[in-house]
Design a protein around this motif. Structure first.
Motif, PDB file in Angstrom:
ATOM      1  N   VAL A 122     -50.518  17.911 -25.062  1.00 29.31           N
ATOM      2  CA  VAL A 122     -49.245  17.176 -25.136  1.00 29.31           C
ATOM      3  C   VAL A 122     -49.038  16.707 -26.570  1.00 29.31           C
ATOM      4  O   VAL A 122     -49.990  16.250 -27.207  1.00 29.31           O
ATOM      5  CB  VAL A 122     -49.275  15.923 -24.218  1.00 29.31           C
ATOM      6  N   PHE A 123     -47.806  16.823 -27.072  1.00 35.78           N
ATOM      7  CA  PHE A 123     -47.512  16.370 -28.439  1.00 35.78           C
ATOM      8  C   PHE A 123     -46.256  15.506 -28.467  1.00 35.78           C
ATOM      9  O   PHE A 123     -45.274  15.816 -27.792  1.00 35.78           O
ATOM     10  CB  PHE A 123     -47.284  17.575 -29.362  1.00 35.78           C
ATOM     11  N   SER A 124     -46.318  14.413 -29.271  1.00 30.52           N
ATOM     12  CA  SER A 124     -45.082  13.660 -29.505  1.00 30.52           C
ATOM     13  C   SER A 124     -44.757  13.663 -31.003  1.00 30.52           C
ATOM     14  O   SER A 124     -43.752  13.105 -31.408  1.00 30.52           O
ATOM     15  CB  SER A 124     -45.194  12.240 -28.957  1.00 30.52           C
ATOM     16  N   ASP A 125     -45.615  14.324 -31.791  1.00 28.23           N
ATOM     17  CA  ASP A 125     -45.389  14.415 -33.239  1.00 28.23           C
ATOM     18  C   ASP A 125     -45.206  15.899 -33.601  1.00 28.23           C
ATOM     19  O   ASP A 125     -46.139  16.700 -33.440  1.00 28.23           O
ATOM     20  CB  ASP A 125     -46.619  13.820 -33.941  1.00 28.23           C
ATOM     21  N   PRO A 126     -44.008  16.257 -34.109  1.00 30.17           N
ATOM     22  CA  PRO A 126     -43.746  17.681 -34.393  1.00 30.17           C
ATOM     23  C   PRO A 126     -44.727  18.279 -35.408  1.00 30.17           C
ATOM     24  O   PRO A 126     -45.103  19.451 -35.286  1.00 30.17           O
ATOM     25  CB  PRO A 126     -42.305  17.701 -34.936  1.00 30.17           C
ATOM     26  N   GLN A 127     -45.179  17.462 -36.384  1.00 27.20           N
ATOM     27  CA  GLN A 127     -46.100  18.004 -37.391  1.00 27.20           C
ATOM     28  C   GLN A 127     -47.429  18.414 -36.752  1.00 27.20           C
ATOM     29  O   GLN A 127     -47.974  19.482 -37.026  1.00 27.20           O
ATOM     30  CB  GLN A 127     -46.361  16.973 -38.508  1.00 27.20           C
ATOM     31  N   LYS A 128     -47.921  17.533 -35.865  1.00 33.88           N
ATOM     32  CA  LYS A 128     -49.189  17.829 -35.179  1.00 33.88           C
ATOM     33  C   LYS A 128     -49.036  19.056 -34.286  1.00 33.88           C
ATOM     34  O   LYS A 128     -49.939  19.886 -34.177  1.00 33.88           O
ATOM     35  CB  LYS A 128     -49.643  16.624 -34.349  1.00 33.88           C
ATOM     36  N   ALA A 129     -47.867  19.162 -33.647  1.00 32.30           N
ATOM     37  CA  ALA A 129     -47.608  20.318 -32.770  1.00 32.30           C
ATOM     38  C   ALA A 129     -47.625  21.603 -33.593  1.00 32.30           C
ATOM     39  O   ALA A 129     -48.208  22.614 -33.193  1.00 32.30           O
ATOM     40  CB  ALA A 129     -46.268  20.147 -32.066  1.00 32.30           C
ATOM     41  N   LYS A 130     -47.024  21.549 -34.784  1.00 31.96           N
ATOM     42  CA  LYS A 130     -46.964  22.753 -35.634  1.00 31.96           C
ATOM     43  C   LYS A 130     -48.360  23.138 -36.140  1.00 31.96           C
ATOM     44  O   LYS A 130     -48.713  24.309 -36.157  1.00 31.96           O
ATOM     45  CB  LYS A 130     -46.008  22.522 -36.811  1.00 31.96           C
ATOM     46  N   GLU A 131     -49.127  22.119 -36.518  1.00 33.21           N
ATOM     47  CA  GLU A 131     -50.504  22.403 -36.976  1.00 33.21           C
ATOM     48  C   GLU A 131     -51.298  23.095 -35.870  1.00 33.21           C
ATOM     49  O   GLU A 131     -52.024  24.061 -36.107  1.00 33.21           O
ATOM     50  CB  GLU A 131     -51.239  21.091 -37.304  1.00 33.21           C
ATOM     51  N   TYR A 132     -51.114  22.590 -34.645  1.00 33.84           N
ATOM     52  CA  TYR A 132     -51.834  23.154 -33.497  1.00 33.84           C
ATOM     53  C   TYR A 132     -51.462  24.627 -33.301  1.00 33.84           C
ATOM     54  O   TYR A 132     -52.337  25.480 -33.125  1.00 33.84           O
ATOM     55  CB  TYR A 132     -51.490  22.328 -32.251  1.00 33.84           C
ATOM     56  N   VAL A 133     -50.167  24.918 -33.400  1.00 32.83           N
ATOM     57  CA  VAL A 133     -49.681  26.298 -33.212  1.00 32.83           C
ATOM     58  C   VAL A 133     -50.307  27.217 -34.266  1.00 32.83           C
ATOM     59  O   VAL A 133     -50.784  28.314 -33.961  1.00 32.83           O
ATOM     60  CB  VAL A 133     -48.143  26.334 -33.315  1.00 32.83           C
ATOM     61  N   ARG A 134     -50.324  26.741 -35.526  1.00 38.30           N
ATOM     62  CA  ARG A 134     -50.888  27.574 -36.605  1.00 38.30           C
ATOM     63  C   ARG A 134     -52.369  27.819 -36.358  1.00 38.30           C
ATOM     64  O   ARG A 134     -52.882  28.902 -36.608  1.00 38.30           O
ATOM     65  CB  ARG A 134     -50.684  26.885 -37.963  1.00 38.30           C
ATOM     66  N   HIS A 135     -53.028  26.799 -35.839  1.00 38.98           N
ATOM     67  CA  HIS A 135     -54.458  26.876 -35.584  1.00 38.98           C
ATOM     68  C   HIS A 135     -54.769  27.860 -34.445  1.00 38.98           C
ATOM     69  O   HIS A 135     -55.694  28.657 -34.525  1.00 38.98           O
ATOM     70  CB  HIS A 135     -54.951  25.464 -35.241  1.00 38.98           C
ATOM     71  N   ILE A 136     -53.968  27.835 -33.380  1.00 38.36           N
ATOM     72  CA  ILE A 136     -54.232  28.656 -32.186  1.00 38.36           C
ATOM     73  C   ILE A 136     -53.913  30.133 -32.427  1.00 38.36           C
ATOM     74  O   ILE A 136     -54.735  31.007 -32.153  1.00 38.36           O
ATOM     75  CB  ILE A 136     -53.421  28.130 -30.970  1.00 38.36           C
ATOM     76  N   GLY A 137     -52.703  30.386 -32.892  1.00 36.51           N
ATOM     77  CA  GLY A 137     -52.323  31.741 -33.283  1.00 36.51           C
ATOM     78  C   GLY A 137     -52.219  32.789 -32.181  1.00 36.51           C
ATOM     79  O   GLY A 137     -52.099  33.954 -32.469  1.00 36.51           O
ATOM     80  N   ARG A 138     -52.271  32.380 -30.875  1.00 35.41           N
ATOM     81  CA  ARG A 138     -52.067  33.369 -29.800  1.00 35.41           C
ATOM     82  C   ARG A 138     -50.720  33.085 -29.123  1.00 35.41           C
ATOM     83  O   ARG A 138     -50.109  32.058 -29.392  1.00 35.41           O
ATOM     84  CB  ARG A 138     -53.106  33.260 -28.691  1.00 35.41           C
ATOM     85  N   PRO A 139     -50.325  33.968 -28.171  1.00 34.64           N
ATOM     86  CA  PRO A 139     -49.075  33.680 -27.446  1.00 34.64           C
ATOM     87  C   PRO A 139     -49.167  32.321 -26.746  1.00 34.64           C
ATOM     88  O   PRO A 139     -50.206  31.980 -26.179  1.00 34.64           O
ATOM     89  CB  PRO A 139     -48.993  34.805 -26.399  1.00 34.64           C
ATOM     90  N   LEU A 140     -48.090  31.560 -26.826  1.00 41.09           N
ATOM     91  CA  LEU A 140     -48.075  30.207 -26.286  1.00 41.09           C
ATOM     92  C   LEU A 140     -46.766  29.958 -25.572  1.00 41.09           C
ATOM     93  O   LEU A 140     -45.792  30.685 -25.778  1.00 41.09           O
ATOM     94  CB  LEU A 140     -48.160  29.195 -27.441  1.00 41.09           C
TER      95      LEU A 140
END
Ligand code: AMP
Ligand code: GLY
Length: 431
Positions: A122-140
């Motif tokens: 769960v994310f309420s901070d867009p920056q943290k959400a974006k960092e997570y996406v870059r880190h994961i790198g698979r379909p989401l």
């Protein structure tokens, strides 16, 4: 007995059609209803969000039972308000509706009760959400927490798409407050199915299985819609699968809610992904599905009013649902532009002829009558439902009826039910 149906789509027309068959029902009202519902009910021009207006209507007309179709009035607490005024109403209370109106709440409930679902953050901070996406790198899959008219879920094969979705939902706030928090979850592949059940908070009785077709174009391509068609039964839900869904998903959810002090009364709808013969839960809805209900109701032999009364009396265990053996298919006819902004006010022709096709019943969604002419007034215009001895027969009957109907810009999927045809029905023919 007088019944009020809240809503004005194909689902509500299907409910009204079924209720109309009960001889004890002396009058049906619908708010706002549509041109098809108006043939069997009195339609009252009230918005589904006008809870005060609806409760006034129920008191003035001496309504004995109100049935709520869409999620919006449920999430606004229509059930709590009606109950506070001593009015009988079918649907879950506001706290229980959180299983649909807050995906964060729903995911927590799943996790706490070991309900199989995609892993998530769960994310309420867009920056943290974006960092997570870059880190994961698979379909989401990115999901806005709140209600977003079926548009709050974005499947992202590439990180760039996920970053764009976060920007739209959290920064540009295209769904307003609904996007204050998001869920980022694992992408699941498999076969989708809809599983609906009646529950009074103690007993849970499944409805016939069904499968929706969510995307706008054939071959499951294009953006998601409210649903472009459905069929029932869904062969992917064998009797054994039904048992798994009941024990791993439905019962733990109702029991989990009860532990939170929440009694869930109404229809519980599980959107499933069947993966390697195991059910995974994508989402819960707190209501009848649409268009699923347009296929399921055609197969229900048991009186719907009786079932609903038993739910309200917490005596659902006394009910047995009987189903017609025939298969049922529903093809949705949509307006040009749907699911984006669409045209309306187009004349619809051919309905009488379509309704004469064997096994066919037409359910209206976005229709209105003006000076005797039937006009389009919504994105989803009509649901063409058909029963048949086999799924193949119900499909061909539905499309035979579709061929008789036309309005400018009309579009529909040509492959409703194809997936069921590619599987053989389980021998037990589980409902
Ligand atoms: P929902 O509103 O959560 O049911 O999502 C709408 C649609 O998005 C579903 O019917 C699926 O087609 C798709 N979807 C949702 N979650 C996932 C997931 N974790 N993996 C793959 N597809 C999903
Ligand atoms: N057909 C999908 C839904 O009712 O949410």
């Amino acid at each position: 007995m007088k019944i009020l149906i809240v809503g004005g789509g194909g689902r509500e027309h299907a409910l009204a059609w079924k209720i109309h068959q009960n001889r004890e029902v002396s009058a049906i009202y619908a708010a706002p209803g549509n041109a098809g519902i108006a043939e069997i009910a009195e339609c009252i021009p009230l918005q589904v969000s006008d809870i005060a207006g609806l409760s006034r209507l129920a008191r003035e007309k001496g309504i004995d039972l109100t049935i709520v179709g869409p999620e919006l009035p449920l999430s606004l607490g229509i059930v709590d308000e009606f109950e506070a005024q001593g009015l009988a109403v079918f649907g879950p209370c506001r706290e229980a509706v959180a299983i649909e109106s807050s995906k964060v709440f729903a995911k927590r409930l799943m996790k706490e009760n070991n309900i199989p679902t995609a892993s998530y953050e769960v994310f309420s901070d867009p920056q943290k959400a974006k960092e997570y996406v870059r880190h994961i790198g698979r379909p989401l899959v990115i999901k806005a927490d709140g209600l977003a008219a079926g548009k709050g879920v974005v499947i992202c094969q590439q990180p760039e798409e996920a970053l764009k979705a976060i920007e739209l939902i959290m920064v540009k706030q295209v769904f307003g407050q609904a996007g204050k928090q998001i869920i980022i979850e694992e992408y699941l592949s498999g076969e989708e199915a809809s599983f609906l059940a009646f529950t009074d908070g103690q007993s849970i009785i499944p409805l016939a299985s069904s499968q929706d077709h969510k995307t706008v174009y054939d071959g499951d391509r294009g953006p998601n819609t409210g649903g472009m068609g459905a069929y029932s039964p869904a062969p992917v839900i064998s009797e054994q699968m039904q048992q798994k869904i009941m024990t791993k998903i439905m019962a733990p959810a109702i029991e989990g809610l009860a532990r939170l002090g929440i009694t869930y009364r109404g229809v519980l709808y599980a959107g499933l992904m069947i993966q390697d013969n195991e059910p995974m839960l994508l989402e819960f809805n707190a209501r009848f599905g649409d268009p699923e209900t347009q296929t399921i109701i055609r197969r229900l032999e048991t009186d719907l009013v009786l079932v609903i009364q038993k739910v309200l009396q917490t005596r659902l265990h006394e009910v047995r649902l009987d189903w017609r053996q025939e298969a049922s298919t529903c093809v949705v006819l949509a307006s040009a532009g749907y699911p984006d902004s669409y045209q309306s006010g187009k004349e619809i022709i051919g309905l009488e002829e379509a309704a004469r096709v064997d096994g066919v019943v037409l359910f209206h969604a976005g229709t209105t009558r003006q000076e005797g002419r039937l006009l389009t007034s919504g994105g989803r215009v009509l649901g063409v439902s058909a029963l048949g001895e086999t799924i193949a027969e119900s499909i061909s009957r539905a499309y035979a009826a579709v061929a008789k109907i036309s309005f400018e810009g009309m579009h529909y999927r040509k492959d409703i039910g194809q997936r069921a045809l590619s599987r053989s029905l389980p021998k037990s023919r589980a409902a």
